[in-house]
Design an enzyme around this catalytic site. Structure first.
Site, PDB file in Angstrom:
ATOM      1  N   ASP A 144       0.850  -1.195   0.000  1.00 18.64           N
ATOM      2  CA  ASP A 144       0.000   0.000   0.000  1.00 18.64           C
ATOM      3  C   ASP A 144       0.879   1.236   0.000  1.00 18.64           C
ATOM      4  O   ASP A 144       1.980   1.222   0.571  1.00 18.64           O
ATOM      5  CB  ASP A 144      -0.915   0.016   1.232  1.00 18.64           C
ATOM      6  CG  ASP A 144      -1.929  -1.114   1.218  1.00 18.64           C
ATOM      7  OD1 ASP A 144      -2.406  -1.463   0.127  1.00 18.64           O
ATOM      8  OD2 ASP A 144      -2.240  -1.649   2.304  1.00 18.64           O
ATOM      9  N   ASP A 178      -7.150  -1.400  -4.365  1.00 18.63           N
ATOM     10  CA  ASP A 178      -8.203  -1.049  -3.399  1.00 18.63           C
ATOM     11  C   ASP A 178      -9.131   0.012  -3.971  1.00 18.63           C
ATOM     12  O   ASP A 178     -10.353  -0.045  -3.798  1.00 18.63           O
ATOM     13  CB  ASP A 178      -7.578  -0.524  -2.103  1.00 18.63           C
ATOM     14  CG  ASP A 178      -6.735  -1.557  -1.397  1.00 18.63           C
ATOM     15  OD1 ASP A 178      -7.035  -2.760  -1.519  1.00 18.63           O
ATOM     16  OD2 ASP A 178      -5.762  -1.168  -0.724  1.00 18.63           O
TER      17      ASP A 178
END
Length: 211
Positions: A144, A178
């Site tokens: 991420d 995401d």
């Protein structure tokens, strides 16, 4: 929207997702941060579990989660194929494609990254290191990097429970995959009638026949 166009759309999202993750993994140490704006930063973190950092406890928790993701992606792929076959709306096909691409992007991390990268603690990871990766197949961590701390400060004392505490909005760190999943889900919610126009029409016709 044809299956060919949907596949190309999915490929482009996957390409952007994996290129961004590969760049972060091979250029940043874990926790390293670049401030783009006050409200947007590139921050390298690794997610060992589900969304928002949640994870399944236990020795086999990670394996169970990755296995579930693999089963889920097969279901999403069938949903996409079936929707195209039934001439589903463009909104529906785009939304499913986004969800599929996002889920598949994170699956790549979970399945392979433990094998092809070494760890990022106090160092920049190497691709295909001679000593081997930081984990085994199906035990990789999701990369991420997108961080949007839109506001940070102390909450007013009059707010129940959290009053006086330091608070950051928006705190989660996420990735392109995401984002794709989130946008896909929002499209299905916001444009529900357009996305499922065929199903709504069939339901209406059945009610009329019964009446």
């Amino acid at each position: 929207m044809s299956l060919k166009k949907a596949s190309l759309f999915i490929f482009l999202i996957l390409l952007i997702d994996q290129v961004s993750k590969f760049y972060i993994k091979t250029n940043f140490a874990l926790g390293e941060e670049i401030k783009v704006f006050d409200w947007f930063r590139i921050l390298f973190v690794e997610n060992e579990g589900m969304a928002w950092g949640a994870k399944i406890p236990g020795e086999y928790g990670k394996l169970l989660l990755t296995s579930f993701r693999l089963v889920a992606i097969v279901g999403i792929a069938y949903w996409l194929w079936d929707s195209v076959r039934k001439n589903g709306s463009t909104v529906l096909i785009v939304a499913i494609s986004l969800i599929f691409a996002g889920a598949f992007g994170n699956i790549i991390d979970s399945v392979f990254y433990g094998e092809i990268f070494n760890h990022s603690y106090n160092q920049v990871a190497s691709f295909l290191p001679e000593e081997g990766g930081y984990g085994t197949l199906l035990h990789g961590k999701v990369v991420d990097m997108l961080y949007f701390p839109l506001w940070s400060g102390y909450l007013p004392d009059w707010i129940p429970v959290w009053g006086g505490q330091y608070f950051t909005f928006f705190e989660p760190v996420f990735n392109i995959a995401d984002s794709a999943i989130t946008i896909g889900v929002f499209l299905l919610i916001i444009f529900n009638k357009k996305a499922f126009a065929h199903e709504h029409k069939e339901e209406k016709e059945k009610k009329e026949m019964k009446a």
